[in-house]
Design a protein around this motif. Structure first.
Motif, PDB file in Angstrom:
ATOM      1  N   ARG A 356      36.702  36.260  37.505  1.00  0.00           N
ATOM      2  CA  ARG A 356      36.534  37.022  36.268  1.00  0.00           C
ATOM      3  C   ARG A 356      35.799  38.345  36.474  1.00  0.00           C
ATOM      4  NH1 ARG A 356      32.241  35.950  32.389  1.00  0.00           N
ATOM      5  NH2 ARG A 356      32.704  36.959  30.402  1.00  0.00           N
ATOM      6  N   SER A 357      35.079  38.489  37.565  1.00  0.00           N
ATOM      7  CA  SER A 357      34.137  39.599  37.742  1.00  0.00           C
ATOM      8  C   SER A 357      34.791  40.974  37.693  1.00  0.00           C
ATOM      9  CB  SER A 357      33.401  39.438  39.076  1.00  0.00           C
ATOM     10  OG  SER A 357      32.679  40.595  39.408  1.00  0.00           O
ATOM     11  N   ASN A 358      35.867  41.177  38.474  1.00  0.00           N
ATOM     12  CA  ASN A 358      36.538  42.485  38.539  1.00  0.00           C
ATOM     13  C   ASN A 358      35.561  43.607  38.869  1.00  0.00           C
ATOM     14  OD1 ASN A 358      38.785  44.183  38.440  1.00  0.00           O
ATOM     15  ND2 ASN A 358      38.475  44.653  36.274  1.00  0.00           N
ATOM     16  N   GLY A 359      34.663  43.326  39.806  1.00  0.00           N
ATOM     17  CA  GLY A 359      33.714  44.344  40.243  1.00  0.00           C
ATOM     18  C   GLY A 359      32.440  44.426  39.432  1.00  0.00           C
ATOM     19  N   HIS A 360      32.317  43.617  38.396  1.00  0.00           N
ATOM     20  CA  HIS A 360      31.126  43.638  37.539  1.00  0.00           C
ATOM     21  C   HIS A 360      30.275  42.397  37.794  1.00  0.00           C
ATOM     22  CE1 HIS A 360      32.797  46.980  35.280  1.00  0.00           C
ATOM     23  NE2 HIS A 360      33.934  46.303  35.166  1.00  0.00           N
ATOM     24  N   PRO A 361      28.961  42.522  37.776  1.00  0.00           N
ATOM     25  CA  PRO A 361      28.104  41.353  37.996  1.00  0.00           C
ATOM     26  C   PRO A 361      28.307  40.302  36.897  1.00  0.00           C
ATOM     27  CG  PRO A 361      26.856  43.393  38.194  1.00  0.00           C
ATOM     28  CD  PRO A 361      28.180  43.765  37.619  1.00  0.00           C
ATOM     29  N   ILE A 362      28.384  39.059  37.297  1.00  0.00           N
ATOM     30  CA  ILE A 362      28.485  37.940  36.360  1.00  0.00           C
ATOM     31  C   ILE A 362      27.350  36.977  36.662  1.00  0.00           C
ATOM     32  CG2 ILE A 362      29.857  35.962  35.612  1.00  0.00           C
ATOM     33  CD1 ILE A 362      31.191  38.471  34.792  1.00  0.00           C
ATOM     34  N   ARG A 363      26.529  36.738  35.673  1.00  0.00           N
ATOM     35  CA  ARG A 363      25.480  35.737  35.820  1.00  0.00           C
ATOM     36  C   ARG A 363      26.066  34.363  35.527  1.00  0.00           C
ATOM     37  NH1 ARG A 363      20.645  37.175  36.914  1.00  0.00           N
ATOM     38  NH2 ARG A 363      19.808  35.187  36.181  1.00  0.00           N
ATOM     39  N   LEU A 364      25.723  33.390  36.364  1.00  0.00           N
ATOM     40  CA  LEU A 364      26.322  32.079  36.226  1.00  0.00           C
ATOM     41  C   LEU A 364      25.972  31.421  34.894  1.00  0.00           C
ATOM     42  CD1 LEU A 364      28.219  30.579  38.171  1.00  0.00           C
ATOM     43  CD2 LEU A 364      27.101  32.562  39.139  1.00  0.00           C
ATOM     44  N   GLU A 365      24.832  31.759  34.349  1.00  0.00           N
ATOM     45  CA  GLU A 365      24.452  31.177  33.061  1.00  0.00           C
ATOM     46  C   GLU A 365      25.374  31.642  31.939  1.00  0.00           C
ATOM     47  OE1 GLU A 365      21.000  34.475  31.980  1.00  0.00           O
ATOM     48  OE2 GLU A 365      20.458  32.592  32.950  1.00  0.00           O
ATOM     49  N   GLU A 366      26.136  32.729  32.176  1.00  0.00           N
ATOM     50  CA  GLU A 366      27.074  33.231  31.180  1.00  0.00           C
ATOM     51  C   GLU A 366      28.404  32.489  31.210  1.00  0.00           C
ATOM     52  OE1 GLU A 366      27.582  37.330  32.091  1.00  0.00           O
ATOM     53  OE2 GLU A 366      25.462  37.828  31.858  1.00  0.00           O
ATOM     54  N   MET A 367      28.669  31.735  32.283  1.00  0.00           N
ATOM     55  CA  MET A 367      29.963  31.073  32.440  1.00  0.00           C
ATOM     56  C   MET A 367      29.967  29.748  31.698  1.00  0.00           C
ATOM     57  SD  MET A 367      31.970  33.059  34.057  1.00  0.00           S
ATOM     58  CE  MET A 367      33.302  31.931  34.483  1.00  0.00           C
ATOM     59  N   THR A 368      30.442  29.773  30.463  1.00  0.00           N
ATOM     60  CA  THR A 368      30.505  28.578  29.639  1.00  0.00           C
ATOM     61  C   THR A 368      31.922  28.018  29.636  1.00  0.00           C
ATOM     62  OG1 THR A 368      30.897  29.921  27.652  1.00  0.00           O
ATOM     63  CG2 THR A 368      28.615  29.351  28.186  1.00  0.00           C
TER      64      THR A 368
END
Length: 373
Positions: A356-368
């Motif tokens: 999902r990132s597509n070059g953008h930071p993703i915090r794992l706590e956001e992955m619901t």
């Protein structure tokens, strides 16, 4: 110790690995020999042939009937990815234990639902097929990290590359679709690297990733069809400990067959491993001039169950035998085995965050559970 009745669904590469493991686990580890009750496959002819070859008592094509059969206690699921959730759900609802090959599910929502279902069936044991976690060299590395032998882990570098899709003339298949395969290289290969990474380094807090479809179309009998999931992925990783990591996976890496390679750099040493040379662990400690090669042997976890002599090599299929042993012990009231479905959900969160990132930071706590890639 109990003798478990086994149903095996699927007879491909991993189906045969499961069958070999169920047959070898008793002689290797002294547990009660499982009863190979039912083998299930898509056609009766294939099921009959493999039941005879693998040593199962019965063969059938109706997987629902196989799961619900009263002689069956545990179900091995080695089918294409799109069947993982319906089969695992049915087995849990039928009161069975489940040994499921990775990836856990097509989507993060499916993985969440599967983990929730297990939580509603607390007496049933689940195990996901992350077999590389059972390699003696890997287990020895984990013990060294946990004992502080390389100091504080500061960085992880890992890659899992194969070339089974490198040829652009390779025909289109279900593996290249989101409906049938889910994620691509991340679901086939990258999830294994994540399982290793988390075992060595601890929880992941953030990823920044890119994916690529290197071959956009594949030949099919009715004309070229599009490839829907990634051929490769690259990621930067931040661990909850503050350590950092790099991650790469590809199914189009020419010349690579099973390059599950990882390195842990610590404040007092470094560990290096490559699955293509799975009987070697390379260790550097502060003050050494370079690296020392450590060969697998009976002093490492579980090696002696197969061979009493060092340097005689451990193999891919033996990892599955250890998985079967761990599953049997957990069902019999012994130590929990993993990754179970709850831990598998954590792995799914990481690979879906990368997708999902597509070059953008993703915090794992956001992955619901309502976010899919």
């Amino acid at each position: 110790m109990m003798s478990l009745g086994v149903a095996l669904i699927g007879t491909g590469f991993m189906g045969k690995c499961h069958a070999l493991a169920w047959r070898a686990v008793g002689p290797a580890f002294g547990v009660a020999h499982p009863r190979l009750e039912i083998l299930c496959d898509a056609t009766q002819a294939q099921a009959d042939a493999c039941a005879a070859q693998f040593g199962f008592a019965r063969a059938m094509v109706d997987w629902q009937a196989a799961i619900c059969d009263p002689a069956v206690d545990v179900v091995s699921i080695t089918t294409p990815n799109g069947l993982h959730r319906p089969m695992a759900d049915a087995a849990l609802r039928a009161g069975k234990h489940v040994w499921l090959e990775k990836p856990m599910a097509l989507t993060l929502a499916d993985a969440q639902a599967m983990a929730d279902l297990v939580a509603a069936h607390p007496g049933q044991v689940t195990l996901l097929g992350y077999n590389y976690l059972r390699a003696p060299a890997f287990q020895a590395a984990c013990a060294m990290v946990q004992a502080g032998e390389i100091g504080t882990p500061l960085a992880f570098r890992g890659a899992y590359d194969e070339d089974y899709c490198a040829d652009p003339a390779l025909p289109w298949s279900w593996r290249m679709t989101q409906e049938g395969g889910g994620l691509g290289a991340l679901g086939d290969l990258g999830c294994h690297l994540v399982s290793v990474m988390v075992a060595l380094m601890g929880a992941v807090s953030e990823v920044t990733a890119m994916t690529q479809i290197a071959v956009p179309q594949r030949p099919a009998p009715d004309g070229p069809r599009p490839v829907e999931n990634e051929d490769s992925a690259l990621a930067l990783v931040r661990f909850a400990s503050g350590a950092q990591g790099s991650f790469a996976t590809s199914r189009v890496a020419r010349g690579r067959k099973c390059r599950l390679q990882w390195e842990v750099q610590g404040s007092a040493g470094t560990l290096v491993f490559d699955q293509e040379n799975m009987n070697e662990l390379w260790v550097h400690r502060a003050g050494d001039a370079g690296f020392t090669r450590h060969l697998t042997g009976p002093d490492q976890p579980d090696f002696a169950a197969f061979c009493p002599a060092p340097g005689h090599n451990f193999g891919f299929n033996e990892q599955k035998v250890i998985e079967a042993r761990d599953l049997i012990r957990a069902i019999d009231g012994g130590p929990p085995c993993g990754p179970d479905f709850a831990q598998g959900l954590g792995i799914e969160r990481i690979i879906h965050a990368m997708a999902r990132s597509n070059g953008h930071p993703i915090r794992l706590e956001e992955m619901t559970h309502d976010q899919t890639s």
